[in-house]
Structures are given as C-alpha cells and as structure tokens.
Design a protein around this motif. Structure first.
Motif, PDB file in Angstrom:
ATOM      1  N   ASN A  76       0.801   8.501  -2.514  1.00  0.00           N
ATOM      2  CA  ASN A  76       0.392   9.627  -1.669  1.00  0.00           C
ATOM      3  C   ASN A  76       0.737   9.370  -0.206  1.00  0.00           C
ATOM      4  O   ASN A  76       1.193  10.271   0.502  1.00  0.00           O
ATOM      5  CB  ASN A  76      -1.099   9.910  -1.816  1.00  0.00           C
ATOM      6  CG  ASN A  76      -1.451  10.563  -3.125  1.00  0.00           C
ATOM      7  OD1 ASN A  76      -0.591  11.084  -3.821  1.00  0.00           O
ATOM      8  ND2 ASN A  76      -2.722  10.517  -3.474  1.00  0.00           N
ATOM      9  N   ASP A  78       3.212  11.630   1.951  1.00  0.00           N
ATOM     10  CA  ASP A  78       2.746  12.213   3.208  1.00  0.00           C
ATOM     11  C   ASP A  78       3.703  11.892   4.354  1.00  0.00           C
ATOM     12  O   ASP A  78       4.042  12.766   5.154  1.00  0.00           O
ATOM     13  CB  ASP A  78       1.342  11.712   3.567  1.00  0.00           C
ATOM     14  CG  ASP A  78       0.263  12.248   2.660  1.00  0.00           C
ATOM     15  OD1 ASP A  78       0.528  13.196   1.894  1.00  0.00           O
ATOM     16  OD2 ASP A  78      -0.857  11.703   2.718  1.00  0.00           O
ATOM     17  N   GLU A  79       4.128  10.653   4.420  1.00  0.00           N
ATOM     18  CA  GLU A  79       5.030  10.246   5.494  1.00  0.00           C
ATOM     19  C   GLU A  79       6.353  11.004   5.429  1.00  0.00           C
ATOM     20  O   GLU A  79       6.868  11.486   6.447  1.00  0.00           O
ATOM     21  CB  GLU A  79       5.295   8.739   5.420  1.00  0.00           C
ATOM     22  CG  GLU A  79       6.148   8.233   6.563  1.00  0.00           C
ATOM     23  CD  GLU A  79       6.272   6.725   6.577  1.00  0.00           C
ATOM     24  OE1 GLU A  79       7.295   6.249   7.086  1.00  0.00           O
ATOM     25  OE2 GLU A  79       5.366   6.025   6.098  1.00  0.00           O
ATOM     26  N   VAL A  81       5.833  14.730   6.432  1.00  0.00           N
ATOM     27  CA  VAL A  81       5.697  14.886   7.883  1.00  0.00           C
ATOM     28  C   VAL A  81       7.065  14.784   8.553  1.00  0.00           C
ATOM     29  O   VAL A  81       7.401  15.589   9.430  1.00  0.00           O
ATOM     30  CB  VAL A  81       4.703  13.854   8.463  1.00  0.00           C
ATOM     31  CG1 VAL A  81       4.794  13.774   9.976  1.00  0.00           C
ATOM     32  CG2 VAL A  81       3.289  14.195   8.028  1.00  0.00           C
ATOM     33  N   TYR A  94       3.386  18.801  -6.402  1.00  0.00           N
ATOM     34  CA  TYR A  94       2.410  17.791  -6.065  1.00  0.00           C
ATOM     35  C   TYR A  94       0.989  18.254  -6.383  1.00  0.00           C
ATOM     36  O   TYR A  94       0.159  17.472  -6.793  1.00  0.00           O
ATOM     37  CB  TYR A  94       2.544  17.447  -4.581  1.00  0.00           C
ATOM     38  CG  TYR A  94       1.526  16.473  -4.065  1.00  0.00           C
ATOM     39  CD1 TYR A  94       1.587  15.132  -4.437  1.00  0.00           C
ATOM     40  CD2 TYR A  94       0.524  16.878  -3.204  1.00  0.00           C
ATOM     41  CE1 TYR A  94       0.666  14.231  -3.959  1.00  0.00           C
ATOM     42  CE2 TYR A  94      -0.397  15.973  -2.708  1.00  0.00           C
ATOM     43  CZ  TYR A  94      -0.329  14.653  -3.093  1.00  0.00           C
ATOM     44  OH  TYR A  94      -1.236  13.762  -2.624  1.00  0.00           O
TER      45      TYR A  94
END
Length: 91
Positions: free
Chosen positions: A50, A54-55, A58, A89
């Motif tokens: 996760n 997320d990285e 972004v 997701y």
C-alpha cells in the motif's frame, strides 16, 4: 513513467524489502508458525505494498495530472489511468 526513473533506486529497494517480507510469510507457513504470526507478516506485506502504491500514485498525480503546462489530452489520459488503478485497488 519517466518520473519513477528519477527515484527508481528507492522504488526498487522498497520492492526488494517487500519481496523479503513475502519470503518471511512463506517461511512462516513452511515452519507452521502460529496464525497470529502469519497474519502479522501478511499485514506487514499489505502495508508495504500500500505504501509503494501510494507513493507511485502521488508521483503520477504530481507529474501527469497536476503539473502545470500539461496539455488537456495528456492530463485526461493520466487521470483515466489513475481512475483505472483506483477502481482495481478498491475492490
């Protein structure tokens, strides 16, 4: 995704850590670790994946959706890519 090349060594390091965590799950199952221990290991893998996702999301937003100077077609394409990932997701 050219922007991931800028920090590819960091991303690769994260992926290798995740691979190590998955290996720990496999070893735990092979040695009949307790359910609690295996659950803890799997939860750690999920958290790491996760975090990686997320990285990258972004970075995608910053470079392909919100970056000034992008044309509308490129911005729309990048937004559609992101929608697809979010839909997958969230299932």
């Amino acid at each position: 995704m050219a922007h991931t090349q800028a920090n590819s060594s960091e991303l690769i390091a994260r992926v290798r850590r995740i691979a190590g965590q998955v290996g720990a799950v496999e070893r735990g199952l092979e040695r009949s670790a307790s359910c609690g221990e295996v659950l803890h290991l799997v939860a750690a893998v999920r958290g790491a994946v996760n975090g990686l996702l997320d990285e990258i999301i972004v970075e995608h937003l910053d470079q392909h959706v919100a970056k000034p100077g992008l044309n509308d077609a490129d911005r729309l394409h990048a937004a559609e890519e992101l929608k697809t990932v979010i839909r997958r997701y969230s299932k």
